[in-house]
Design an enzyme around this catalytic site. Structure first.
Site, short mmCIF file in Angstrom:
data_model
loop_
_atom_site.label_atom_id
_atom_site.label_comp_id
_atom_site.label_asym_id
_atom_site.label_seq_id
_atom_site.Cartn_x
_atom_site.Cartn_y
_atom_site.Cartn_z
N GLN A 1 72.07 1.54 35.78
CA GLN A 1 73.16 2.26 35.12
C GLN A 1 72.84 3.75 35.02
O GLN A 1 71.70 4.13 34.79
CB GLN A 1 73.37 1.69 33.71
CG GLN A 1 73.98 0.31 33.69
CD GLN A 1 75.47 0.32 33.99
OE1 GLN A 1 76.12 1.37 34.02
NE2 GLN A 1 76.02 -0.86 34.24
N GLU B 1 70.86 -12.14 43.48
CA GLU B 1 71.19 -10.78 43.91
C GLU B 1 70.98 -10.72 45.42
O GLU B 1 70.05 -11.33 45.94
CB GLU B 1 70.23 -9.82 43.16
CG GLU B 1 69.97 -8.48 43.78
CD GLU B 1 71.17 -7.55 43.74
OE1 GLU B 1 71.79 -7.42 42.69
OE2 GLU B 1 71.47 -6.96 44.78
N ASP C 1 77.84 -9.86 36.43
CA ASP C 1 77.91 -8.39 36.42
C ASP C 1 78.19 -7.91 37.85
O ASP C 1 77.33 -7.30 38.49
CB ASP C 1 76.59 -7.81 35.89
CG ASP C 1 76.64 -6.29 35.74
OD1 ASP C 1 77.73 -5.69 35.87
OD2 ASP C 1 75.56 -5.70 35.48
N CYS D 1 82.95 -3.28 35.48
CA CYS D 1 83.10 -1.83 35.63
C CYS D 1 84.46 -1.46 36.21
O CYS D 1 84.77 -0.28 36.35
CB CYS D 1 81.98 -1.25 36.50
SG CYS D 1 81.89 -1.99 38.14
C1 LIG Z 1 76.98 -3.73 38.84
S1 LIG Z 1 75.44 -4.07 39.65
C2 LIG Z 1 74.63 -4.97 38.34
C3 LIG Z 1 73.12 -5.04 38.44
C4 LIG Z 1 72.38 -5.56 37.21
N1 LIG Z 1 73.08 -6.63 36.54
C5 LIG Z 1 72.11 -4.44 36.23
O1 LIG Z 1 72.77 -4.35 35.21
O2 LIG Z 1 71.21 -3.62 36.50
C6 LIG Z 1 75.92 -5.29 40.83
C7 LIG Z 1 74.80 -5.84 41.67
O3 LIG Z 1 75.33 -6.86 42.51
C8 LIG Z 1 74.74 -6.77 43.80
N2 LIG Z 1 75.72 -7.42 44.69
C9 LIG Z 1 76.90 -6.92 45.13
N3 LIG Z 1 77.58 -7.87 45.81
C10 LIG Z 1 76.82 -8.99 45.80
C11 LIG Z 1 76.98 -10.33 46.32
N4 LIG Z 1 78.09 -10.68 46.99
N5 LIG Z 1 76.01 -11.22 46.11
C12 LIG Z 1 74.87 -10.86 45.43
N6 LIG Z 1 74.66 -9.62 44.91
C13 LIG Z 1 75.62 -8.71 45.09
C14 LIG Z 1 74.48 -5.31 44.02
O4 LIG Z 1 73.42 -5.11 44.94
C15 LIG Z 1 74.11 -4.85 42.59
O5 LIG Z 1 72.73 -4.92 42.37
#
Ligand SMILES: C[S@@+](CC[C@H](N)C(=O)[O-])C[C@H]1O[C@@H](n2cnc3c(N)ncnc32)[C@H](O)[C@@H]1O
Length: 221
Positions: A56, A106, A146, A173
């Site tokens: 973040q 992830e 998330d 978000c």
């Molecule tokens: C909004 S971030 C949240 C990260 C973590 N929860 C944090 O608060 O630090 C979304 C995360 O989802 C991962 N991501 C995006 N699409 C994805 C998918 N289809 N499957 C797995 N991970 C994914 C991105 O790499 C990123 O790390």
């Protein structure tokens, strides 16, 4: 650097600096001392990450969101929790510290490498969330969702609801994507019991929302 592209300096919370282009990609391919691995501190833990990993932007965001997720889920010792879209393990760490058996998913291999280092007590899978949900245990007590701006999507929401978790913390978000996923959750028998919005991007129209979703029946009881 390609013509027409601007370069921006970004200061991380530990005061190191990154050079990124206007699509937020690192300009330098080679790791340079001080911008390779970063350490952030949140929720009572140190988190190692690299410039490709999600973290973040607002310095108070990580602690604020962890607080909202824990307040909403009220995790109990021994409960199983899936932390979906877990990044480098921010929520996973907090849930482990609350006594949960946590499993993070992830798709970034590098983020998962860091997550395993940051939260060695948890299990992690490096995969797309929709694919991982095909093999994860068929029951879980709690879920943290998330997703990125596109939202979790129908397949992921349905696979989560099938497990009938006691509560889901949805960290959003993008309000429009969240609204679409919320509609799916309502259709699947869950309803929001708490909805909090946080101004984590001051001077912009962006908001971060933490919604707690619980099964209709237990929420009514
Ligand atoms: C909004 S971030 C949240 C990260 C973590 N929860 C944090 O608060 O630090 C979304 C995360 O989802 C991962 N991501 C995006 N699409 C994805 C998918 N289809 N499957 C797995 N991970 C994914 C991105 O790499 C990123 O790390």
């Amino acid at each position: 650097m390609a013509a027409g592209r601007s370069t921006v300096g970004v200061a991380a919370a530990d005061h190191s600096a990154l050079l990124v282009d206007d699509e937020a990609r690192l300009v330098d391919d080679e790791p340079v001392q001080g911008i390779g691995d970063l350490t952030e501190h949140a929720a009572g833990r140190d988190f190692l990450l690299d410039a490709e990993s999600f973290w973040q932007v607002h310095p108070a965001a990580a602690d604020t969101l962890v607080g909202a997720v824990l307040d909403g889920l009220r995790p109990g010792p021994g409960e199983r929790v899936f932390d979906l879209f877990c990044g480098v393990g921010l929520f996973t760490g907090a849930l482990v510290d609350a006594g949960c058996r946590a499993w993070g998913v992830e798709w970034s291999k590098s983020a998962i490498t860091h997550a395993r280092h940051n939260v060695p007590e948890a299990r992690f899978t490096a995969a797309k969330v929709d694919r991982a949900l095909r093999t994860l245990p068929k029951r879980t007590d709690l879920v943290v969702l998330d997703p990125p701006r596109a939202g979790a999507g129908r397949t992921v929401v349905n696979a989560v609801l099938t497990r009938r978790p006691r509560a889901i913390a949805y960290v959003a978000c993008d309000p429009a994507a969240f609204a679409r996923d919320l509609r799916r959750a309502l259709d699947g028998g869950y309803r929001p019991t708490s909805l909090r919005a946080f101004d984590l991007f001051p001077m912009t129209h962006h908001l971060e929302v933490v919604a707690i979703l619980e099964p209709e029946t237990s929420a009514e009881a």
